[in-house]
Design a protein around this motif. Structure first.
Motif, PDB file in Angstrom:
ATOM      1  N   PHE A 130       0.709  -1.221  -0.062  1.00 20.73           N
ATOM      2  CA  PHE A 130      -0.038  -0.008  -0.054  1.00 20.73           C
ATOM      3  C   PHE A 130       0.894   1.242  -0.076  1.00 20.73           C
ATOM      4  N   LYS A 131       0.404   2.160  -0.886  1.00 22.55           N
ATOM      5  CA  LYS A 131       1.048   3.487  -0.758  1.00 22.55           C
ATOM      6  C   LYS A 131       0.044   4.703  -0.512  1.00 22.55           C
ATOM      7  N   LYS A 132       0.390   5.514   0.113  1.00 22.90           N
ATOM      8  CA  LYS A 132      -0.574   6.855   0.207  1.00 22.90           C
ATOM      9  C   LYS A 132      -0.270   7.718  -0.865  1.00 22.90           C
ATOM     10  N   ILE A 133      -1.349   7.841  -1.962  1.00 13.77           N
ATOM     11  CA  ILE A 133      -1.320   8.528  -3.083  1.00 13.77           C
ATOM     12  C   ILE A 133      -2.353   9.539  -3.118  1.00 13.77           C
ATOM     13  N   LYS A 134      -2.143  10.851  -3.176  1.00  9.57           N
ATOM     14  CA  LYS A 134      -2.927  11.985  -3.299  1.00  9.57           C
ATOM     15  C   LYS A 134      -3.951  11.757  -1.915  1.00  9.57           C
TER      16      LYS A 134
END
Length: 145
Positions: A130-134
């Motif tokens: 998981f990556k925090k994007i926008k």
């Protein structure tokens, strides 16, 4: 004076650690919320809604038993082909075994999936990145067996 400075430093460090732990706890809860939303969508035979948990990018990577699938559109197509009807999607449950921070804006999740369905149950393991994007947590890589 040294005692006051030392006390100030200890308070500052403790405060920063507490904030970091709170951020980690919030991030993990937010990631778990994405997985819950996916579980509900899947169990309603709504693969498009399920896919909202994934990064909508050509750089998304899905690695399964049939090899690597690159890109959001191709991953959606793979799911639709493998699970063409409600009898195939069935009811999804997850068991999350670990959620581990790998960077300020990234975690990996280890778990198991269990699908109860009319055409035969399906079970397996997964590792998601998981990556925090926008401002939103998105799956950028999925390895499922």
């Amino acid at each position: 004076m040294k005692k006051i400075l030392l006390l100030f430093l200890l308070c500052t460090v403790s405060f920063n650690i507490a904030i970091a732990q709170n951020d980690d706890e919030k991030n993990i809860k937010d990631i778990q919320a994405v997985l819950k939303s996916q579980r509900i969508a899947w169990s309603k035979d709504n693969i498009e809604k399920y896919m909202e948990g994934y990064w909508k990018s050509d750089s998304l990577v899905f690695y399964g038993s049939n090899g690597i699938v690159q890109g959001w559109d191709n991953t959606l197509e793979r799911y639709k082909k493998a699970y063409p009807t409600k009898e195939h999607t069935g009811k999804l449950n997850f068991r999350i075994n670990a959620v581990t921070k790998i960077a300020e804006d990234a975690y990996y999740v280890l778990g198991e999936y269990h699908i109860k369905r009319e055409v035969g149950n399906a079970d397996g393991n997964f590792m998601l990145v998981f990556k925090k994007i926008k401002g939103e947590w998105k799956i950028i890589a999925d390895m499922s067996t």
